[in-house]
Design a protein around this motif. Structure first.
Motif, PDB file in Angstrom:
ATOM      1  N   THR A 145       0.790  -1.194  -0.214  1.00 37.67           N
ATOM      2  CA  THR A 145      -0.149   0.042  -0.108  1.00 37.67           C
ATOM      3  C   THR A 145       0.865   1.301   0.219  1.00 37.67           C
ATOM      4  O   THR A 145       1.979   1.069   0.219  1.00 37.67           O
ATOM      5  N   LEU A 146       0.395   2.327  -0.297  1.00 39.59           N
ATOM      6  CA  LEU A 146       0.811   3.557  -0.146  1.00 39.59           C
ATOM      7  C   LEU A 146       1.692   3.736   1.340  1.00 39.59           C
ATOM      8  O   LEU A 146       2.700   4.257   1.353  1.00 39.59           O
ATOM      9  N   ASP A 147       0.879   3.411   2.412  1.00 37.71           N
ATOM     10  CA  ASP A 147       1.531   3.473   3.753  1.00 37.71           C
ATOM     11  C   ASP A 147       2.639   2.456   3.683  1.00 37.71           C
ATOM     12  O   ASP A 147       3.530   3.059   4.312  1.00 37.71           O
ATOM     13  N   ASP A 148       2.661   1.480   3.079  1.00 35.14           N
ATOM     14  CA  ASP A 148       3.761   0.508   3.106  1.00 35.14           C
ATOM     15  C   ASP A 148       5.168   1.292   2.667  1.00 35.14           C
ATOM     16  O   ASP A 148       6.134   1.064   3.106  1.00 35.14           O
ATOM     17  N   ILE A 149       4.579   1.793   1.419  1.00 37.18           N
ATOM     18  CA  ILE A 149       5.848   2.477   0.798  1.00 37.18           C
ATOM     19  C   ILE A 149       6.393   3.695   1.394  1.00 37.18           C
ATOM     20  O   ILE A 149       7.446   3.808   1.398  1.00 37.18           O
ATOM     21  N   CYS A 150       5.662   4.624   2.146  1.00 41.69           N
ATOM     22  CA  CYS A 150       6.136   5.663   2.835  1.00 41.69           C
ATOM     23  C   CYS A 150       7.040   5.046   3.989  1.00 41.69           C
ATOM     24  O   CYS A 150       7.952   5.705   4.404  1.00 41.69           O
ATOM     25  N   ALA A 151       6.280   4.196   4.666  1.00 39.63           N
ATOM     26  CA  ALA A 151       6.935   3.583   5.919  1.00 39.63           C
ATOM     27  C   ALA A 151       8.396   3.083   5.476  1.00 39.63           C
ATOM     28  O   ALA A 151       9.310   3.145   6.120  1.00 39.63           O
ATOM     29  N   ALA A 152       8.541   2.360   4.398  1.00 44.08           N
ATOM     30  CA  ALA A 152       9.982   1.818   3.911  1.00 44.08           C
ATOM     31  C   ALA A 152      10.741   2.900   3.579  1.00 44.08           C
ATOM     32  O   ALA A 152      11.889   2.953   3.678  1.00 44.08           O
ATOM     33  N   THR A 173      -4.353  13.681  -1.595  1.00 47.23           N
ATOM     34  CA  THR A 173      -4.521  13.629  -0.080  1.00 47.23           C
ATOM     35  C   THR A 173      -3.854  12.641   0.466  1.00 47.23           C
ATOM     36  O   THR A 173      -3.268  12.648   1.546  1.00 47.23           O
ATOM     37  N   ASP A 174      -4.119  11.502   0.009  1.00 45.06           N
ATOM     38  CA  ASP A 174      -3.493  10.129   0.532  1.00 45.06           C
ATOM     39  C   ASP A 174      -1.992  10.259   0.560  1.00 45.06           C
ATOM     40  O   ASP A 174      -1.516   9.767   1.725  1.00 45.06           O
ATOM     41  N   VAL A 175      -1.481  10.616  -0.623  1.00 43.20           N
ATOM     42  CA  VAL A 175       0.201  10.687  -0.520  1.00 43.20           C
ATOM     43  C   VAL A 175       0.637  11.737   0.489  1.00 43.20           C
ATOM     44  O   VAL A 175       1.635  11.292   1.354  1.00 43.20           O
ATOM     45  N   LEU A 176      -0.121  13.037   0.406  1.00 38.48           N
ATOM     46  CA  LEU A 176       0.656  13.781   1.470  1.00 38.48           C
ATOM     47  C   LEU A 176       0.440  13.524   2.905  1.00 38.48           C
ATOM     48  O   LEU A 176       1.189  13.726   3.711  1.00 38.48           O
ATOM     49  N   GLY A 177      -0.826  12.825   3.007  1.00 37.09           N
ATOM     50  CA  GLY A 177      -1.027  12.273   4.660  1.00 37.09           C
ATOM     51  C   GLY A 177      -0.196  11.269   4.953  1.00 37.09           C
ATOM     52  O   GLY A 177       0.350  11.107   6.147  1.00 37.09           O
ATOM     53  N   ALA A 178       0.160  10.402   4.164  1.00 37.77           N
ATOM     54  CA  ALA A 178       1.046   9.297   4.306  1.00 37.77           C
ATOM     55  C   ALA A 178       2.472   9.628   4.379  1.00 37.77           C
ATOM     56  O   ALA A 178       3.099   9.215   5.392  1.00 37.77           O
ATOM     57  N   MET A 179       2.782  10.466   3.668  1.00 39.34           N
ATOM     58  CA  MET A 179       4.123  11.000   4.058  1.00 39.34           C
ATOM     59  C   MET A 179       4.560  11.663   5.353  1.00 39.34           C
ATOM     60  O   MET A 179       5.401  11.519   5.901  1.00 39.34           O
ATOM     61  N   ARG A 180       3.586  12.759   5.627  1.00 37.03           N
ATOM     62  CA  ARG A 180       3.566  13.342   7.076  1.00 37.03           C
ATOM     63  C   ARG A 180       3.502  12.180   7.927  1.00 37.03           C
ATOM     64  O   ARG A 180       4.080  12.283   9.037  1.00 37.03           O
ATOM     65  N   ALA A 181       2.617  11.169   7.957  1.00 35.76           N
ATOM     66  CA  ALA A 181       2.435  10.213   9.152  1.00 35.76           C
ATOM     67  C   ALA A 181       3.823   9.376   9.200  1.00 35.76           C
ATOM     68  O   ALA A 181       3.951   8.850  10.318  1.00 35.76           O
ATOM     69  N   ALA A 196      -3.122  21.432 -22.674  1.00 37.71           N
ATOM     70  CA  ALA A 196      -3.736  22.751 -21.897  1.00 37.71           C
ATOM     71  C   ALA A 196      -5.403  22.435 -21.791  1.00 37.71           C
ATOM     72  O   ALA A 196      -5.756  23.351 -20.877  1.00 37.71           O
ATOM     73  N   ASP A 197      -6.033  21.961 -22.680  1.00 35.02           N
ATOM     74  CA  ASP A 197      -7.568  21.751 -22.462  1.00 35.02           C
ATOM     75  C   ASP A 197      -7.856  20.514 -21.745  1.00 35.02           C
ATOM     76  O   ASP A 197      -9.034  20.342 -21.673  1.00 35.02           O
ATOM     77  N   LYS A 198      -6.940  19.888 -20.998  1.00 37.34           N
ATOM     78  CA  LYS A 198      -7.204  18.586 -20.382  1.00 37.34           C
ATOM     79  C   LYS A 198      -6.991  18.856 -18.848  1.00 37.34           C
ATOM     80  O   LYS A 198      -6.135  19.652 -18.530  1.00 37.34           O
ATOM     81  N   ALA A 199      -7.529  18.261 -17.946  1.00 35.67           N
ATOM     82  CA  ALA A 199      -7.098  18.033 -16.468  1.00 35.67           C
ATOM     83  C   ALA A 199      -5.683  17.402 -16.187  1.00 35.67           C
ATOM     84  O   ALA A 199      -5.345  16.676 -16.968  1.00 35.67           O
ATOM     85  N   PRO A 200      -5.327  17.784 -15.121  1.00 36.43           N
ATOM     86  CA  PRO A 200      -3.913  17.032 -14.681  1.00 36.43           C
ATOM     87  C   PRO A 200      -4.194  15.845 -14.616  1.00 36.43           C
ATOM     88  O   PRO A 200      -5.165  15.174 -14.007  1.00 36.43           O
ATOM     89  N   LYS A 201      -3.113  14.809 -15.225  1.00 35.25           N
ATOM     90  CA  LYS A 201      -3.497  13.313 -15.300  1.00 35.25           C
ATOM     91  C   LYS A 201      -2.272  12.754 -14.043  1.00 35.25           C
ATOM     92  O   LYS A 201      -2.507  11.523 -13.906  1.00 35.25           O
ATOM     93  N   LEU A 202      -1.515  13.457 -13.542  1.00 30.39           N
ATOM     94  CA  LEU A 202      -0.351  12.984 -12.736  1.00 30.39           C
ATOM     95  C   LEU A 202       0.156  13.975 -11.805  1.00 30.39           C
ATOM     96  O   LEU A 202       0.032  15.346 -12.346  1.00 30.39           O
ATOM     97  N   PHE A 203       0.736  13.692 -10.721  1.00 28.61           N
ATOM     98  CA  PHE A 203       1.636  14.779 -10.083  1.00 28.61           C
ATOM     99  C   PHE A 203       2.821  13.961  -9.654  1.00 28.61           C
ATOM    100  O   PHE A 203       3.079  12.897  -9.436  1.00 28.61           O
ATOM    101  N   LEU A 204       3.848  14.912  -9.539  1.00 27.82           N
ATOM    102  CA  LEU A 204       5.121  14.480  -9.128  1.00 27.82           C
ATOM    103  C   LEU A 204       5.472  15.231  -7.593  1.00 27.82           C
ATOM    104  O   LEU A 204       4.962  16.294  -7.550  1.00 27.82           O
ATOM    105  N   CYS A 205       5.862  14.402  -6.694  1.00 21.77           N
ATOM    106  CA  CYS A 205       5.929  15.038  -5.167  1.00 21.77           C
ATOM    107  C   CYS A 205       7.121  14.795  -4.650  1.00 21.77           C
ATOM    108  O   CYS A 205       7.642  13.453  -4.760  1.00 21.77           O
TER     109      CYS A 205
END
Length: 247
Positions: A145-152, A173-181, A196-205
């Protein structure tokens, strides 16, 4: 199994089950490793990101972890291929077969400068699950899970070390919360749009272990295409990889 050129003479073996995408190239670029970094990639797949990193920088070492034996064998073949072709720094990549939830406990804690992960984008049990086991592991949180990845990542990183990943916007929201946790403070964020006429499909953090809460650098949106095809920034990011795919 087939070879894909990554530019500057570096090549990677891929298959239909284990390959890479634009997301992979964007994440490798966003990671911005420094010469001498000790790096770990969690869920390396066929190993494209480590190979891109050694193409452009000289890390101390890269440990590339994956739970799928076929993926690790592909990476081992790629390392041998590149060394035989004179890319000696490919020997800095160390493939490790194992579970993200277990491997970090077997490695020295707090010694990594950079941890990278292109995680499964979908929650376990959500969406249409591929019957292909490799695709299921890559796309859905079936093995970690995302939590497993952030813990590692948190366990592996030194104080001030960086963790970078990419994900779909609906999971921000899941990513930011798991990172802080797990003691990693989000410090850099960039959305990616196809056009330009499309919604974001990805983010990098990017998050830093042990950093104080507060300022986060929200970068301008990265646009992949405009009316002329790839944007100038995307062509710069693709760099020598793109030179092998023109025409």
């Amino acid at each position: 199994m087939r070879l894909e050129p990554l530019g500057s003479g570096v090549e990677v073996y891929v298959t239909d089950a284990h390959h890479f995408s634009t997301d992979t190239i964007l994440l490798a670029h966003f990671a911005a490793p420094k010469n001498g970094d000790r790096i770990v990639e969690l869920g390396t797949g066929c190993g494209t990101i480590p190979l891109l990193l050694i193409r452009d920088t000289l890390p101390r070492e890269i440990t590339a972890v994956d739970i799928q034996p076929e993926a690790i064998e592909l990476l081992k073949n790629s390392i041998r291929r590149n060394i035989n072709n004179g890319i000696e720094r490919a020997a800095l990549i160390h493939p490790v077969l194992g579970d993200i939830r277990e491997i970090p406990a077997q490695m020295p804690a707090g010694e990594c400068d950079l941890v990278i992960c292109n995680p499964p984008y979908k929650l376990g049990g959500s969406g249409i699950v591929s019957p292909d086991s490799a695709k299921k592991i890559a796309l859905h949180e079936t093995e970690c899970t995302l939590d497993d990845i952030c813990a590692a990542a948190s366990r592996l990183l030194r104080f001030g070390g960086r963790f970078v990943l990419c994900q779909r916007p609906e999971r921000l929201t899941d990513v930011l919360g798991a990172m802080r946790a797990h003691g990693m403070e989000p410090k850099r964020l960039r959305m990616v749009q196809g056009r330009a006429d499309k919604a974001p499909k990805l983010f990098l953090c990017e998050a830093k272990r042990g950093a104080k809460p507060g300022y986060m650098d929200v970068l301008p949106v990265l646009m992949i295409e405009d009316e002329n095809g790839f944007t100038p920034e995307m062509r710069e990011i693709y760099g020598s990889y793109k030179d092998n795919h023109d025409g």
